[in-house]
Design a protein around this motif. Structure first.
Motif, mmCIF file in Angstrom:
data_model
loop_
_atom_site.group_PDB
_atom_site.id
_atom_site.type_symbol
_atom_site.label_atom_id
_atom_site.label_comp_id
_atom_site.label_asym_id
_atom_site.label_seq_id
_atom_site.Cartn_x
_atom_site.Cartn_y
_atom_site.Cartn_z
ATOM 1 N N PHE A 45 37.082 2.947 40.047
ATOM 2 C CA PHE A 45 37.833 3.423 38.867
ATOM 3 C C PHE A 45 38.585 4.831 39.178
ATOM 4 O O PHE A 45 37.980 5.669 40.147
ATOM 5 C CB PHE A 45 36.481 3.996 37.845
ATOM 6 C CG PHE A 45 35.656 2.571 37.792
ATOM 7 C CD1 PHE A 45 35.986 1.765 36.707
ATOM 8 C CD2 PHE A 45 34.444 2.442 38.392
ATOM 9 C CE1 PHE A 45 34.970 0.528 36.501
ATOM 10 C CE2 PHE A 45 33.822 1.346 38.152
ATOM 11 C CZ PHE A 45 33.883 0.632 37.197
ATOM 12 N N THR A 46 39.538 4.942 38.518
ATOM 13 C CA THR A 46 40.368 5.924 38.913
ATOM 14 C C THR A 46 40.898 7.048 37.898
ATOM 15 O O THR A 46 41.077 6.433 36.921
ATOM 16 C CB THR A 46 41.794 5.539 39.604
ATOM 17 O OG1 THR A 46 41.430 4.395 40.476
ATOM 18 C CG2 THR A 46 42.584 6.274 40.452
ATOM 19 N N ASN A 47 41.163 8.056 38.241
ATOM 20 C CA ASN A 47 41.594 9.067 37.263
ATOM 21 C C ASN A 47 42.850 9.634 38.022
ATOM 22 O O ASN A 47 42.750 10.653 38.922
ATOM 23 C CB ASN A 47 40.559 10.476 36.995
ATOM 24 C CG ASN A 47 41.287 11.616 35.965
ATOM 25 O OD1 ASN A 47 42.346 11.822 36.365
ATOM 26 N ND2 ASN A 47 40.495 12.083 35.347
ATOM 27 N N GLU A 48 44.060 9.273 37.622
ATOM 28 C CA GLU A 48 45.028 9.216 38.434
ATOM 29 C C GLU A 48 45.402 10.854 38.409
ATOM 30 O O GLU A 48 46.221 11.427 39.264
ATOM 31 C CB GLU A 48 46.354 8.437 37.796
ATOM 32 C CG GLU A 48 46.228 7.091 38.259
ATOM 33 C CD GLU A 48 46.321 6.682 39.618
ATOM 34 O OE1 GLU A 48 46.720 7.599 40.370
ATOM 35 O OE2 GLU A 48 46.033 5.498 39.904
ATOM 36 N N GLU A 49 45.220 11.532 37.196
ATOM 37 C CA GLU A 49 45.970 12.649 36.868
ATOM 38 C C GLU A 49 45.124 13.679 37.727
ATOM 39 O O GLU A 49 45.952 14.651 38.358
ATOM 40 C CB GLU A 49 45.566 13.260 35.408
ATOM 41 C CG GLU A 49 46.064 14.449 35.023
ATOM 42 C CD GLU A 49 45.522 14.908 33.736
ATOM 43 O OE1 GLU A 49 45.560 16.217 33.437
ATOM 44 O OE2 GLU A 49 44.960 13.903 32.947
ATOM 45 N N LEU A 50 43.718 13.328 37.914
ATOM 46 C CA LEU A 50 43.122 14.559 38.787
ATOM 47 C C LEU A 50 42.817 14.028 40.226
ATOM 48 O O LEU A 50 42.296 14.735 41.152
ATOM 49 C CB LEU A 50 41.700 14.829 38.257
ATOM 50 C CG LEU A 50 41.530 15.458 36.882
ATOM 51 C CD1 LEU A 50 40.067 15.207 36.353
ATOM 52 C CD2 LEU A 50 42.098 16.753 37.050
ATOM 53 N N LYS A 51 43.465 12.764 40.344
ATOM 54 C CA LYS A 51 43.440 12.071 41.894
ATOM 55 C C LYS A 51 42.069 12.185 42.328
ATOM 56 O O LYS A 51 41.508 12.440 43.391
ATOM 57 C CB LYS A 51 44.318 13.069 43.108
ATOM 58 C CG LYS A 51 45.791 12.996 42.813
ATOM 59 C CD LYS A 51 46.184 11.688 43.564
ATOM 60 C CE LYS A 51 47.851 11.417 43.587
ATOM 61 N NZ LYS A 51 48.350 10.724 42.752
ATOM 62 N N LEU A 52 41.272 11.416 41.373
ATOM 63 C CA LEU A 52 39.900 11.356 41.761
ATOM 64 C C LEU A 52 39.564 9.663 41.572
ATOM 65 O O LEU A 52 40.038 9.164 40.779
ATOM 66 C CB LEU A 52 38.751 11.844 40.736
ATOM 67 C CG LEU A 52 38.848 13.405 40.783
ATOM 68 C CD1 LEU A 52 38.054 13.963 39.571
ATOM 69 C CD2 LEU A 52 38.202 14.120 42.118
ATOM 70 N N ARG A 53 38.667 9.182 42.655
ATOM 71 C CA ARG A 53 38.239 7.921 42.383
ATOM 72 C C ARG A 53 36.819 7.735 42.200
ATOM 73 O O ARG A 53 35.980 8.498 42.877
ATOM 74 C CB ARG A 53 38.927 6.955 43.668
ATOM 75 C CG ARG A 53 40.244 6.732 43.768
ATOM 76 C CD ARG A 53 40.477 5.551 44.856
ATOM 77 N NE ARG A 53 39.959 6.087 46.216
ATOM 78 C CZ ARG A 53 40.388 5.532 47.265
ATOM 79 N NH1 ARG A 53 41.458 4.648 47.089
ATOM 80 N NH2 ARG A 53 40.081 5.881 48.537
ATOM 81 N N PHE A 54 36.158 6.927 41.585
ATOM 82 C CA PHE A 54 34.735 6.727 41.451
ATOM 83 C C PHE A 54 34.461 5.229 41.677
ATOM 84 O O PHE A 54 35.140 4.390 41.420
ATOM 85 C CB PHE A 54 34.576 7.061 39.821
ATOM 86 C CG PHE A 54 34.750 8.367 39.685
ATOM 87 C CD1 PHE A 54 33.765 9.448 39.649
ATOM 88 C CD2 PHE A 54 36.006 8.636 39.019
ATOM 89 C CE1 PHE A 54 34.114 10.472 38.912
ATOM 90 C CE2 PHE A 54 36.196 9.818 38.450
ATOM 91 C CZ PHE A 54 35.124 10.993 38.686
ATOM 92 N N PHE A 55 33.287 5.214 42.413
ATOM 93 C CA PHE A 55 32.521 3.851 42.524
ATOM 94 C C PHE A 55 31.185 3.809 42.304
ATOM 95 O O PHE A 55 30.459 4.995 42.600
ATOM 96 C CB PHE A 55 32.945 3.173 43.957
ATOM 97 C CG PHE A 55 32.591 3.633 44.880
ATOM 98 C CD1 PHE A 55 31.156 3.129 45.584
ATOM 99 C CD2 PHE A 55 33.300 4.253 45.921
ATOM 100 C CE1 PHE A 55 30.599 3.661 47.007
ATOM 101 C CE2 PHE A 55 32.888 4.859 47.045
ATOM 102 C CZ PHE A 55 31.807 4.760 47.543
ATOM 103 N N LEU A 56 30.352 2.777 41.985
ATOM 104 C CA LEU A 56 29.094 2.804 41.732
ATOM 105 C C LEU A 56 28.548 1.931 42.850
ATOM 106 O O LEU A 56 28.846 0.985 43.294
ATOM 107 C CB LEU A 56 28.750 2.036 40.438
ATOM 108 C CG LEU A 56 29.239 2.769 39.194
ATOM 109 C CD1 LEU A 56 29.057 1.685 37.973
ATOM 110 C CD2 LEU A 56 28.625 4.054 39.029
ATOM 111 N N ALA A 57 27.107 2.477 43.367
ATOM 112 C CA ALA A 57 26.413 1.807 44.439
ATOM 113 C C ALA A 57 25.111 1.980 44.241
ATOM 114 O O ALA A 57 24.689 2.719 43.408
ATOM 115 C CB ALA A 57 27.098 2.570 45.852
ATOM 116 N N LYS A 58 24.425 1.169 45.026
ATOM 117 C CA LYS A 58 22.908 1.137 44.927
ATOM 118 C C LYS A 58 22.584 2.617 45.633
ATOM 119 O O LYS A 58 23.188 2.900 46.485
ATOM 120 C CB LYS A 58 22.061 0.041 45.576
ATOM 121 C CG LYS A 58 22.464 -1.478 45.083
ATOM 122 C CD LYS A 58 21.271 -2.294 45.348
ATOM 123 C CE LYS A 58 21.134 -3.499 44.549
ATOM 124 N NZ LYS A 58 20.293 -4.421 44.813
ATOM 125 N N GLY A 59 21.468 3.256 44.885
ATOM 126 C CA GLY A 59 21.009 4.494 45.763
ATOM 127 C C GLY A 59 20.998 4.463 47.249
ATOM 128 O O GLY A 59 21.759 5.499 47.718
#
Length: 217
Positions: A45-59
């Motif tokens: 998942f991306t926030n283009e404006e802030l140049k951030l990417r997120f992803f979900l993973a197992k702990g």
């Protein structure tokens, strides 16, 4: 010519930790609308404006992604950090997901914790258990790794005690078990890749400072 800013990648632990983390991040002005779509099949998942990417993973995977630089920042429970023992910086206690790593068992098992006897310890956290008994208590134990309901082990005679996370203690009480010793407090923590901390120090430090301001409110 100005070089284009690279994306900072943040790995979040699936479930409650991720949603709680995003709600705190939103208070710092960091949002990710894509993540709010429950039907999305996306992995990144991306926030283009802030140049951030997120992803979900197992702990247990979050510290691995962070150590190898696939994520610059991770949010994960301290139990996982201690158990995985990855090379990374643990930089901030987010103050939620609080619980305690404990030695538990029937009250009658208390006598086995004097360091003199060889006992069996069932746990999902063999490294934490080994460190506690061998290095802190100087007690030799046989550690049995389990994945399911750890409380079952002393009830059916597989082990004398267990090492497990205790939040409210209700499951223990329902099964005739008690906390015998506390090992360490746990909560959600922010971890950072060692190289990223050098290369992106300014951006990462700003995120950490902003988070800290929200926590201290």
């Amino acid at each position: 010519m100005e070089t284009e800013q690279r994306y900072l990648t943040i790995a979040l632990t699936k479930g409650r930790l991720a949603s709680k983390t995003m709600s705190i991040l939103e208070q710092t002005g960091i949002t990710c609308e894509e993540m709010k779509n429950p039907d999305s099949r996306k992995l990144i998942f991306t926030n283009e404006e802030l140049k951030l990417r997120f992803f979900l993973a197992k702990g247990p995977d979050v510290p691995t992604y962070v150590e190898y630089g696939a994520a610059d920042i991770g949010v994960v429970g301290r139990d996982t950090i201690l158990e995985e023992q990855r090379k990374l910086y643990e930089v901030l206690d987010l103050g939620f997901g609080k619980c305690t790593m404990c030695v538990c068992g029937p009250e009658s098992a208390r006598k086995y914790l004097n360091g003199q006897q060889l006992i069996r310890v069932a746990t999902k956290y063999p490294r934490i258990a080994k460190d506690y008994f061998y290095n802190q208590k100087n007690q030799t134990v046989e550690i049995i790794k389990l994945n399911g309901s750890i409380e079952l082990a002393p009830i059916v005679g597989l082990s004398e005690v267990i090492v497990d996370i205790v939040e409210t203690g209700s499951t223990l009480r329902e099964n005739g078990l008690v906390v015998l010793e506390e090992i360490c407090p746990l909560s959600a923590r922010v971890v950072v890749n060692q190289v990223s901390m050098r290369m992106e120090n300014e951006r990462i430090t700003k995120i950490l400072n902003d988070l800290n301001q929200v926590i201290l409110k």
